[in-house]
Design an enzyme around this catalytic site. Sequence first.
Site, PDB file in Angstrom:
ATOM      1  N   ASP A   1      12.980  44.450  42.535  1.00  0.00           N
ATOM      2  CA  ASP A   1      11.727  45.094  42.154  1.00  0.00           C
ATOM      3  C   ASP A   1      11.189  44.541  40.845  1.00  0.00           C
ATOM      4  OD1 ASP A   1      13.336  47.850  43.509  1.00  0.00           O
ATOM      5  OD2 ASP A   1      11.521  46.988  44.372  1.00  0.00           O
TER       6      ASP A   1
ATOM      7  N   ASP B   1      17.291  39.975  40.705  1.00  0.00           N
ATOM      8  CA  ASP B   1      16.804  41.343  40.786  1.00  0.00           C
ATOM      9  C   ASP B   1      15.725  41.363  41.859  1.00  0.00           C
ATOM     10  OD1 ASP B   1      14.252  43.002  39.061  1.00  0.00           O
ATOM     11  OD2 ASP B   1      16.006  44.032  39.883  1.00  0.00           O
TER      12      ASP B   1
END
Length: 254
Positions: A12, A10
């Site tokens: 953010d 991922d």
Amino acid sequence: MSTLKALLFDVDGTLADTERDGHRVAFNRAFAETGLNWNWGVGLYGELLAVSGGKERLRFYLEKWRPECNATTDLDDLIIRLHLAKTRHYLDLASSGMIPLRPGVERLLREARTADIRLAIVTTTSPENVTALLSATLGAGSMDWFDVIAAGDCVPRKKPAPDIYSLALSQLGLKVDECLALEDSDNGLQSATCAGIKTLVTVNEYTKHQNFTGAAMVLSQLGEPYDGFEVLAGDAGTATFVDLAFLRELWAHL
Ligand code: XBP
Ligand code: MG
């Protein structure tokens, strides 16, 4: 007997703490530029993060905090214009290098590459935002480190739906049990686990109070030899930071 073949990252909140000082600031600059006296403070933004996706978050804000706009404004048009402006400001911030990678991220990425573990990016934010962040932190060629970059509006449903992880898996051509995902939020964890992928969570200030049921392990960060992690859920044994051996061990016992 399958082996760990890929790490799915991922962006953010996982690769970097981009929300508070990146995306939130960019939204506020877009509001100011548009002549709107709105301001997303650090606390309010934490509530807004319940919704993945910048455009979706704007709609959530308008519907819940600015209902007066519903009657007077073309919301779709306003959201598109604001998000375009926000992205422009975010690209400036990310490209400036003022958003560093979290502890251990660069070291782990480099170790995985050396060990021929394939890498993928699986994020809700746009591909251009990923390029700006990675180019500013790892260098211009770092986009090539990743076999797959699944980002933004390339799937109909955003996290917590599994779509973006299912897409990444099919683009990698791998099976779920050959991968491990690294996430920071409950939406991200749900998205990865609903796609069948075991997931390590590294929390941040915005996500540390979220529910991470179903995570393989929950840590405060990946950490470094001189700056170890705190275990929030799971058994890390005597390890104090995440390296490839740690991930292989974790993956093997899942
Ligand atoms: C988190 C998100 C993103 C960003 C904003 O992404 O929900 O939408 O907050 O980016 P990740 P955009 O899956 O990497 O945790 O405005 O580009 O959507
Ligand atoms: Mg995240």
